[in-house]
Design an enzyme around this catalytic site. Structure first.
Site, PDB file in Angstrom:
ATOM      1  N   SER A  61       0.859  -1.185   0.000  1.00 46.89           N
ATOM      2  CA  SER A  61       0.000   0.000   0.000  1.00 46.89           C
ATOM      3  C   SER A  61       0.895   1.234   0.000  1.00 46.89           C
ATOM      4  O   SER A  61       2.121   1.131   0.177  1.00 46.89           O
ATOM      5  CB  SER A  61      -0.887   0.004   1.243  1.00 46.89           C
ATOM      6  OG  SER A  61      -0.087   0.229   2.392  1.00 46.89           O
ATOM      7  N   ASP A 112      -1.189  -1.425  -4.036  1.00 52.34           N
ATOM      8  CA  ASP A 112      -2.590  -1.374  -3.594  1.00 52.34           C
ATOM      9  C   ASP A 112      -3.192   0.023  -3.850  1.00 52.34           C
ATOM     10  O   ASP A 112      -2.548   0.885  -4.455  1.00 52.34           O
ATOM     11  CB  ASP A 112      -2.603  -1.752  -2.100  1.00 52.34           C
ATOM     12  CG  ASP A 112      -3.935  -2.289  -1.616  1.00 52.34           C
ATOM     13  OD1 ASP A 112      -4.860  -2.429  -2.438  1.00 52.34           O
ATOM     14  OD2 ASP A 112      -4.056  -2.568  -0.403  1.00 52.34           O
ATOM     15  N   HIS A 113      -4.390   0.253  -3.326  1.00 52.36           N
ATOM     16  CA  HIS A 113      -5.152   1.500  -3.517  1.00 52.36           C
ATOM     17  C   HIS A 113      -4.305   2.742  -3.774  1.00 52.36           C
ATOM     18  O   HIS A 113      -3.431   3.078  -2.973  1.00 52.36           O
ATOM     19  CB  HIS A 113      -5.972   1.815  -2.265  1.00 52.36           C
ATOM     20  CG  HIS A 113      -7.074   0.852  -2.017  1.00 52.36           C
ATOM     21  ND1 HIS A 113      -8.335   1.013  -2.521  1.00 52.36           N
ATOM     22  CD2 HIS A 113      -7.093  -0.304  -1.322  1.00 52.36           C
ATOM     23  CE1 HIS A 113      -9.096   0.006  -2.138  1.00 52.36           C
ATOM     24  NE2 HIS A 113      -8.365  -0.815  -1.411  1.00 52.36           N
ATOM     25  N   GLU A 185      -8.860   1.852   5.473  1.00 55.13           N
ATOM     26  CA  GLU A 185      -7.649   1.107   5.203  1.00 55.13           C
ATOM     27  C   GLU A 185      -6.538   2.079   4.910  1.00 55.13           C
ATOM     28  O   GLU A 185      -6.718   3.054   4.187  1.00 55.13           O
ATOM     29  CB  GLU A 185      -7.830   0.167   4.005  1.00 55.13           C
ATOM     30  CG  GLU A 185      -6.600  -0.704   3.815  1.00 55.13           C
ATOM     31  CD  GLU A 185      -6.783  -1.728   2.703  1.00 55.13           C
ATOM     32  OE1 GLU A 185      -6.790  -2.910   3.025  1.00 55.13           O
ATOM     33  OE2 GLU A 185      -6.924  -1.331   1.547  1.00 55.13           O
ATOM     34  N   HIS A 229     -13.484  -2.666   4.438  1.00 55.27           N
ATOM     35  CA  HIS A 229     -12.115  -2.890   4.917  1.00 55.27           C
ATOM     36  C   HIS A 229     -12.111  -3.021   6.441  1.00 55.27           C
ATOM     37  O   HIS A 229     -12.785  -2.275   7.127  1.00 55.27           O
ATOM     38  CB  HIS A 229     -11.214  -1.708   4.551  1.00 55.27           C
ATOM     39  CG  HIS A 229     -10.840  -1.666   3.099  1.00 55.27           C
ATOM     40  ND1 HIS A 229     -10.963  -0.534   2.340  1.00 55.27           N
ATOM     41  CD2 HIS A 229     -10.336  -2.610   2.282  1.00 55.27           C
ATOM     42  CE1 HIS A 229     -10.546  -0.786   1.106  1.00 55.27           C
ATOM     43  NE2 HIS A 229     -10.154  -2.029   1.044  1.00 55.27           N
ATOM     44  N   GLY A 230     -11.321  -3.925   6.947  1.00 58.30           N
ATOM     45  CA  GLY A 230     -11.210  -4.084   8.394  1.00 58.30           C
ATOM     46  C   GLY A 230     -12.260  -5.049   8.914  1.00 58.30           C
ATOM     47  O   GLY A 230     -13.125  -5.520   8.170  1.00 58.30           O
ATOM     48  N   HIS A 268     -12.115  -6.838  -2.366  1.00 59.94           N
ATOM     49  CA  HIS A 268     -11.496  -6.046  -1.298  1.00 59.94           C
ATOM     50  C   HIS A 268     -12.316  -6.210  -0.027  1.00 59.94           C
ATOM     51  O   HIS A 268     -13.493  -6.541  -0.080  1.00 59.94           O
ATOM     52  CB  HIS A 268     -11.479  -4.557  -1.679  1.00 59.94           C
ATOM     53  CG  HIS A 268     -10.397  -4.215  -2.643  1.00 59.94           C
ATOM     54  ND1 HIS A 268      -9.317  -3.453  -2.310  1.00 59.94           N
ATOM     55  CD2 HIS A 268     -10.234  -4.551  -3.936  1.00 59.94           C
ATOM     56  CE1 HIS A 268      -8.530  -3.318  -3.355  1.00 59.94           C
ATOM     57  NE2 HIS A 268      -9.064  -3.979  -4.361  1.00 59.94           N
ATOM     58  N   GLY A 269     -11.686  -5.889   1.098  1.00 57.16           N
ATOM     59  CA  GLY A 269     -12.437  -5.895   2.352  1.00 57.16           C
ATOM     60  C   GLY A 269     -12.986  -7.268   2.678  1.00 57.16           C
ATOM     61  O   GLY A 269     -14.109  -7.406   3.149  1.00 57.16           O
ATOM     62  N   SER A 271     -11.744  -9.420   4.910  1.00 60.48           N
ATOM     63  CA  SER A 271     -11.495  -9.886   6.279  1.00 60.48           C
ATOM     64  C   SER A 271     -12.818 -10.051   7.013  1.00 60.48           C
ATOM     65  O   SER A 271     -13.696  -9.197   6.912  1.00 60.48           O
ATOM     66  CB  SER A 271     -10.628  -8.888   7.040  1.00 60.48           C
ATOM     67  OG  SER A 271      -9.362  -8.803   6.442  1.00 60.48           O
ATOM     68  N   ASN A 290      -7.898  -9.437  -1.532  1.00 64.01           N
ATOM     69  CA  ASN A 290      -6.937  -8.735  -0.684  1.00 64.01           C
ATOM     70  C   ASN A 290      -7.065  -9.181   0.766  1.00 64.01           C
ATOM     71  O   ASN A 290      -8.164  -9.319   1.286  1.00 64.01           O
ATOM     72  CB  ASN A 290      -7.183  -7.225  -0.770  1.00 64.01           C
ATOM     73  CG  ASN A 290      -6.764  -6.663  -2.107  1.00 64.01           C
ATOM     74  OD1 ASN A 290      -6.429  -7.401  -3.031  1.00 64.01           O
ATOM     75  ND2 ASN A 290      -6.768  -5.349  -2.203  1.00 64.01           N
TER      76      ASN A 290
HETATM   77 ZN   LIG Z   1      -8.905  -2.557  -0.559  1.00 65.79          ZN
END
Ligand SMILES: [Zn+2]
Length: 362
Positions: A61, A112-113, A185, A229-230, A268-269, A271, A290
């Site tokens: 990132s 990344d982003h 993020e 994210h998270g 994405h995101g 998790s 990711n």
């Molecule tokens: Zn992401």
């Protein structure tokens, strides 16, 4: 038959990245992209993938890249982020082939982003790609992400297309985002009060396809489907991976594609997602997922457990429960306790691979 029957070992670029993603789509697995911030985390990821015989994506990132260069380096004009990403890329290129002994394996090197204020970071990495290309006939990185999802759709798509034109002569893969991934993020958080922005409509995905596909086939789309994210307590945003099937179908119909999965999609995101949600996303043409939050926590776990268990050996350089003259060097040497973090991160990377069906795929 496996990935190594269709691509060479080492860091993949150009058509080989596309071949890998095509193979993953066809065989219904996805490749985790693990955020790395140091040579230690990179090494843990490479070791995990090598032992599980899988391709892997290492990604940096903007903040992770700056950390890689060192917090003591000024990040004015993204200088630390540019330097750190390049340093990380060279580290991966230098060591990856040695991890591939005795069994060769493959790595995708990604950034990344990159939101609008961070574009000088992407410009710097692209300049490094172009310099590397002149010498080696391939870019330094396999792929980059541009993320203008917080801007207007028009600006997002047209600016992404401009950057994609710069990537195309190097066959450099570009990932873009349309719709918004919620949460925070790398210090960037999105206002998600408008819940509809968390679900990208198929028409928007097709608009991206129309703008980018005439330039080159080397692109992927992170479309929002309620991902965040998270890791948070369950809220009122529902992850809806079935929407991805709708995007594939819509684009297939528009372009009369022979393939049922004309798009390369990115998750994405992820998790905190359930294994079923991940499986459904992969079955709908997600080729990359990711992973950052969960591997961050995993890296801590090994270090934390070690420090808690050995605290009587870590209070001073000499003196522990075995004697007041006993030395503690073999406990406080960073190679000992950092290694514990690498081991727990290693296991979490292998779990990500298993969740995505990416085991023994080489
Ligand atoms: Zn992401």
């Amino acid at each position: 038959m496996g990935v190594l029957d269709i691509v060479p070992a080492g860091v993949l670029t150009g058509d080989n990245v596309k071949k890998l993603f095509d193979y993953a789509k066809e065989h219904k697995f996805a490749i985790p992209a693990i955020n790395c911030t140091s040579s230690s985390t990179v090494n843990a990821v490479l070791e995990a993938a090598r032992d599980q015989k899988t391709p892997i994506i290492i990604q940096f990132s903007q903040g992770g890249s700056a950390f890689y260069a060192g917090k003591g380096v000024s990040n004015k004009d993204q200088q630390a982020s540019i330097l750190g990403a390049i340093a990380g890329a060279y580290h991966v290129r230098a060591v990856a082939k040695h991890y591939g002994v005795p069994v060769p394996f493959v790595v995708v090197l990604h950034s990344d982003h990159c939101g609008r204020p961070l574009l000088p970071w992407l410009d710097g990495m692209l300049a490094a790609d172009e310099a590397y290309f002149k010498e080696h006939n391939e870019p330094l990185f396999s792929s980059h992400m541009i993320d203008l999802s917080a801007e207007t759709k028009e600006f997002n798509i047209s600016t992404t297309a401009e950057y994609f034109k710069r990537c195309a002569p190097m066959k450099l893969w570009l990932e873009m985002e349309i719709g918004i991934t919620g949460g925070e993020e790398d210090g960037v958080s999105h206002d998600t009060s408008d819940k509809s922005a968390l679900y990208t409509p198929s028409e928007d995905v097709y608009e991206v396809y129309q703008a980018l596909s005439p330039i080159a086939p080397y692109f992927s789309i992170a479309a929002a489907f309620g991902n965040v994210h998270g890791v948070y307590k369950p809220g009122n945003v529902v992850l809806s991976p079935q929407l991805l099937a709708g995007h594939q179908k819509y684009v297939k119909e528009q372009i009369n594609s022979e393939s049922d999965y004309p798009l390369y999609l990115v998750f994405h995101g992820g998790s905190g997602s359930t294994e079923d949600e991940i499986k459904e996303a992969v079955s709908n043409g997600v080729v990359k997922m990711n992973v950052d939050t969960d591997t961050q926590f995993a890296y801590l776990e090994g270090v934390r457990n070690f420090v808690q268990e050995k605290k009587d050996y870590l209070a001073s350089q000499v003196g522990n429960p075995t004697g007041e003259d006993s030395p503690n060097k073999k406990y406080y040497d960073p190679r000992v306790w950092i290694r514990e973090g690498e081991k727990t991160m290693y296991s979490r990377v292998q779990k990500a691979n298993a969740d995505l069906g990416n085991v023994n795929t080489l």
